[in-house]
Scaffold this active site. Structure first.
Site: not given
Ligand code: AP5
Ligand code: MG
Length: 191
Positions: A13, A88, A128, A134, A145
């Protein structure tokens, strides 16, 4: 242009949102990134959010709304946005939808689902974890998660599919190939 990316942790994402923001000249709003910044700055929101982030649980809705409302409205009136991670839950989506009904040109136009297998997600998150450290990329928190996504976020796919704005994209390709598929699906909507 007003887009949302919905997908499992590690699906790409953040990676795709950054590219889409540059490509379409729109603001990138990542709820996770913004929450981590609040924690790092030690703000009131950050202090409450920290434990939820560490456990991989969702932060209470009210905090997320408070943090995102102003930037979201501002981005909508400045060419648009790509949202990564918000809404979400069904409740977040319903509240956001009903608020957007009251205001012109704020509501989502397309929702991109990045489809990636669990094996590949785990591989990406472990890589990662070694690279970035992280705090929620340890095995136990990753498992939580995934469970949170399955129970609380996956129902969103149905919600947006019924509204006819869901784009289902193969996220298990190279970054550039995923990006090509996302942009061609979005462009075919003639937004
Ligand atoms: P990356 O692009 O970072 O993937 P991502 O989908 O952004 O993964 P996240 O771990 O950030 O998602 P998440 O939903 O757990 O976390 P969020 O920050 O939203 O890619 C991942 C890795 O793969 C990277 O190293 C990248 O380089 C690599 N990669 C990418 N594409 C690739 C490809 N095509 N091929 C190979 N490698 C690739 O949420 C974190 C926390 O915040 C949640 O747990 C919650 O506590 C809170 N939170 C966030 N939003 C809310 C909300 N709306 N409501 C309540 N709590 C919330
Ligand atoms: Mg992310």
């Amino acid at each position: 242009m007003r887009l949302l990316l919905v997908a499992y942790p590690g699906a790409g994402k953040g990676t795709q949102a950054a590219k889409l923001a540059v490509h379409y000249g729109i603001a990138q709003l990542s709820s996770g990134e913004l929450l981590r910044a609040e924690v790092a700055r030690g703000t009131r929101i950050g202090k409450v959010a920290a434990d939820y982030l560490t456990r991989g649980d969702l932060v209470p809705d009210e905090l997320v709304f408070e943090m995102l409302s102003a930037p979201l409205l501002e981005a909508a009136s400045n060419g648009g946005y790509v949202l990564d991670g918000f809404p979400r839950t069904l409740r977040q989506a319903e509240v956001a939808y009903s608020v957007a009904q009251e205001i012109k040109d704020v509501e989502l136009q397309a929702v991109v689902y990045l489809r990636v297998s669990h094996d590949e997600l785990l591989k990406r998150l472990r890589t990662r974890a070694d690279r970035d450290g992280r705090t929620d990329d340890d095995e136990v928190t990753i498992a939580n998660r995934f469970k949170v996504f399955e129970t609380q976020t996956e129902p969103l796919l149905d919600f947006y599919s019924r509204r006819g704005i869901l784009l289902d994209i193969n996220g298990e390709q190279r970054v550039g190939d995923v990006f090509r598929d996302v942009t061609s699906a979005v462009d075919s909507l003639h937004i």
